[in-house]
Every structure is written in structure tokens, then in C-alpha cells.
Design an enzyme around this catalytic site. Structure first.
Site, PDB file in Angstrom:
ATOM      1  N   SER A 113       0.812  -1.216   0.000  1.00 50.99           N
ATOM      2  CA  SER A 113       0.000   0.000   0.000  1.00 50.99           C
ATOM      3  C   SER A 113       0.846   1.268   0.000  1.00 50.99           C
ATOM      4  CB  SER A 113      -0.926   0.018   1.221  1.00 50.99           C
ATOM      5  OG  SER A 113      -1.650   1.230   1.270  1.00 50.99           O
ATOM      6  N   LYS A 114       0.470   2.222  -0.850  1.00 49.96           N
ATOM      7  CA  LYS A 114       1.117   3.524  -0.887  1.00 49.96           C
ATOM      8  C   LYS A 114       0.409   4.547  -0.002  1.00 49.96           C
ATOM      9  CE  LYS A 114       2.829   2.926  -5.642  1.00 49.96           C
ATOM     10  NZ  LYS A 114       4.259   2.983  -5.321  1.00 49.96           N
ATOM     11  N   SER A 115      -0.664   4.127   0.658  1.00 51.21           N
ATOM     12  CA  SER A 115      -1.434   5.065   1.467  1.00 51.21           C
ATOM     13  C   SER A 115      -0.625   5.708   2.594  1.00 51.21           C
ATOM     14  CB  SER A 115      -2.671   4.368   2.041  1.00 51.21           C
ATOM     15  OG  SER A 115      -3.591   4.074   1.016  1.00 51.21           O
ATOM     16  N   THR A 124      -9.125  -1.292   2.529  1.00 46.09           N
ATOM     17  CA  THR A 124      -8.991  -1.816   1.183  1.00 46.09           C
ATOM     18  C   THR A 124      -9.444  -3.274   1.189  1.00 46.09           C
ATOM     19  OG1 THR A 124      -7.485  -2.007  -0.706  1.00 46.09           O
ATOM     20  CG2 THR A 124      -6.557  -2.445   1.491  1.00 46.09           C
ATOM     21  N   LYS A 139     -14.077  -3.795   2.644  1.00 46.16           N
ATOM     22  CA  LYS A 139     -15.002  -2.686   2.408  1.00 46.16           C
ATOM     23  C   LYS A 139     -16.441  -3.030   2.787  1.00 46.16           C
ATOM     24  CE  LYS A 139     -12.091  -0.675  -1.180  1.00 46.16           C
ATOM     25  NZ  LYS A 139     -11.978  -0.233  -2.590  1.00 46.16           N
ATOM     26  N   GLY A 185     -17.330  -6.563  -8.633  1.00 48.33           N
ATOM     27  CA  GLY A 185     -17.279  -6.430  -7.183  1.00 48.33           C
ATOM     28  C   GLY A 185     -17.482  -5.016  -6.686  1.00 48.33           C
ATOM     29  N   ALA A 239     -18.867  -1.469  -8.508  1.00 48.63           N
ATOM     30  CA  ALA A 239     -20.022  -0.701  -8.058  1.00 48.63           C
ATOM     31  C   ALA A 239     -19.665   0.779  -7.932  1.00 48.63           C
ATOM     32  CB  ALA A 239     -20.529  -1.245  -6.728  1.00 48.63           C
ATOM     33  N   ARG A 268     -16.399 -12.954 -14.579  1.00 52.08           N
ATOM     34  CA  ARG A 268     -16.108 -14.383 -14.743  1.00 52.08           C
ATOM     35  C   ARG A 268     -17.295 -15.220 -14.267  1.00 52.08           C
ATOM     36  NH1 ARG A 268     -10.929 -14.809 -16.276  1.00 52.08           N
ATOM     37  NH2 ARG A 268      -9.428 -13.236 -15.570  1.00 52.08           N
ATOM     38  N   ARG A 314     -22.669 -13.206  -9.955  1.00 47.39           N
ATOM     39  CA  ARG A 314     -22.195 -12.432  -8.811  1.00 47.39           C
ATOM     40  C   ARG A 314     -22.279 -10.932  -9.047  1.00 47.39           C
ATOM     41  NH1 ARG A 314     -16.982 -14.677  -5.820  1.00 47.39           N
ATOM     42  NH2 ARG A 314     -17.900 -13.251  -4.316  1.00 47.39           N
TER      43      ARG A 314
END
Length: 278
Positions: free
Chosen positions: A22-24, A68, A72, A132, A136, A155, A159
Site C-alpha cells: 500500500s502507498k497510502s 482496502t 469494504k 465487485g 459498483a 467471470r 455475482r
């Protein structure tokens, strides 16, 4: 300003699994230096099974969390109050902690801002690769830019039903197809596939030929395999989304409002871009 009932501290972090990439932390640290805020921002590997216990272990020194994959949806359930984008997508990537944790989805605004800075401000049709939480958010962002038709490639098409239902709520007609279905021309393609995904050329070639501008949520490595296959239209990496969703997170952590600009925000964003470049 949205006030929390519990006094907030100065500790923050990004949680997810995996999280080492992560670059956060670098982004947030650069912003807090520019804002002269003595805040601590770290990272922690937390999977979905451990999320609730980890959240309940936090004391009053904690101000907020960035979330992340794969947290979520769990963060959405943990929030007592949701902003509009979180309520629409069922996903929270930002928690402002307190007696009644507030959940936000800044990914939507991050996508809109990243597209706008690359000249994409009006979209009629969009293709989403993946079905996913990020798809959305991308659908809401495309709707905010004017999209009224969306082609979702998944795929496991079954779902993607939540994205179809979200489209109905937004007034966007959503069709769901497998990846190898024929590809009609669209203005924008948003790829929400895991970093490192490589599609068979028989799939990627027609998507590239008829895909318009490509926005790929992945950014490492860059160009992604999909971006490298794109021809005839611009490609945009997910770094812009990462940057701009983080700006909105910092607004929330400071003022409780993702729409309230930071002091000298241009300078803050410049410092964050420099941290990404480093």
C-alpha cells in the site's frame, strides 16, 4: 461539519489483506506534513475474519481507518452512518471513528476526479471489467458523469447482480456478459481486476478495439497487461484514483466532510504526488 460524539485522537491506518504494497502511508504522511498535523498513519494486515475484533480493540487514540480489499463490505456493516456513495455501493473505504462510526466511500469521487484530470468529464456508455465493490463504485462514478448504459464483464456473471440492481437505482441500464462475449463500442472501460491479471489476447483484443478510454484501477506494475494491449485510445492508471480518494479521506479525517477542501489543497496534492513519485 459532521461531528463525532467521541473525542478523536491522532492515530490512523490503512487495513487490508494484503497490505504491504500500500502507498497510502506515504500519501497520508505527506499530506499531514503539508497541513502541519501531528498525526500518525500506519498499516496493518487484517483479513475479513479478524476485522470486527480488530476494530473493537481500538481505543480513543484512534481517529480513523482507510479500508482496502477485502474489508469494504465489513466496514460498511460496522458503520452506524453512511454517506450517499457508501449507501449506494454497500462499500466503505473510510471510517471516521467514534461512538457512532461514520462510513464513507471516497473511491467514487476518486474515480471522477482522476478521469476529470485526464479530460474525461462526459460519459455515455461504459464497460466494467469485474463485478465487485470497485465495479459498483465505478458504476456510480460513470453515472455521475452521465452514463446511461453499462456493459459488465464478470467471470461469474451471477455475482454481478448487485451491480445490476445498483444500475436500476441509478437509472443506468446494465447488461452482464462473460468476458468472451462480443464487444460493442463504448466511451469508457473501467478495469477493476486484481493487479497482475492477464486476459487471453482473444478476450483483450476486442475489448481494446471497442473500449474507448481505459481506466485501470490497477497501477503496479504499469502499464498493466491490459493497458499494454490497448490501442487507439488513452489509458489511465489507478494512481490518480488512489491520490484523489486519499484527498477526500483526509478531508473526512480533518473535518468530517469529504466535500470540504483542505487549506491550500493544491499544495497538499502536490506534496502527495511527490510522495507517489518517490
Amino acid at each position: 461539519m459532521l461531528l463525532n460524539a467521541m473525542p478523536r485522537g491522532s492515530r490512523l491506518a490503512v487495513w487490508g489483506d494484503p497490505i504491504a504494497h500500500s502507498k497510502s502511508p506515504a500519501l497520508h504522511a505527506a499530506a499531514y506534513r503539508a497541513l502541519n498535523l501531528d498525526w500518525e498513519y500506519g498499516r496493518r494486515q487484517v483479513d475479513a475474519a479478524r476485522f470486527t475484533d480488530a476494530l473493537q480493540s481500538l481505543d480513543r487514540s484512534w481517529r480513523g481507518l482507510s479500508l482496502t480489499m477485502p474489508l469494504k463490505e465489513a466496514a460498511f456493516r460496522a458503520a452506524s452512518v453512511h454517506d450517499r456513495h457508501a449507501a449506494m455501493t454497500g462499500a466503505v473505504n473510510t471510517l471516521l471513528l467514534g461512538d457512532e462510526p461514520r462510513g464513507y466511500n471516497t473511491d467514487v469521487g476518486g474515480i471522477v476526479d482522476a478521469l476529470a484530470e485526464n479530460g474525461v468529464r462526459d460519459v455515455g456508455t461504459v464497460r466494467l471489467l469485474g463485478g465487485g465493490a470497485t465495479a459498483a463504485s465505478a458504476l456510480v462514478a460513470a453515472s455521475d458523469l452521465g452514463a446511461r448504459r453499462a456493459d459488465v464483464r464478470a467471470r461469474r456473471p451471477e455475482r454481478a447482480r448487485p451491480v445490476v440492481e445498483l444500475g436500476a437505482e441509478l437509472g443506468v441500464h446494465v447488461d452482464v456478459h462473460p468476458f468472451d462475449a462480443a464487444a460493442a463500442p463504448v466511451d469508457l472501460t473501467v478495469a477493476t481486476l486484481p493487479s497482475g491479471t492477464v486476459l487471453d489476447p482473444t478476450i483483450s483484443a476486442p475489448l481494446a478495439e471497442h473500449g474507448g478510454v481505459l481506466f485501470d484501477a490497477a497501477y503496479a506494475p504499469w502499464p498493466s497487461a491490459l493497458a499494454a494491449s490497448w490501442s487507439g485510445a488513452p489509458t489511465i492508471s489507478g494512481l490518480g484514483m488512489l491520490l484523489h480518494q486519499a484527498v477526500r479521506q483526509i478531508r473526512i479525517f480533518r473535518d468530517g466532510d469529504p466535500s470540504q477542501p483542505l487549506d491550500d489543497e493544491d499544495a497538499v496534492i502536490a506534496a502527495m504526488r511527490a510522495a507517489l513519485d518517490a
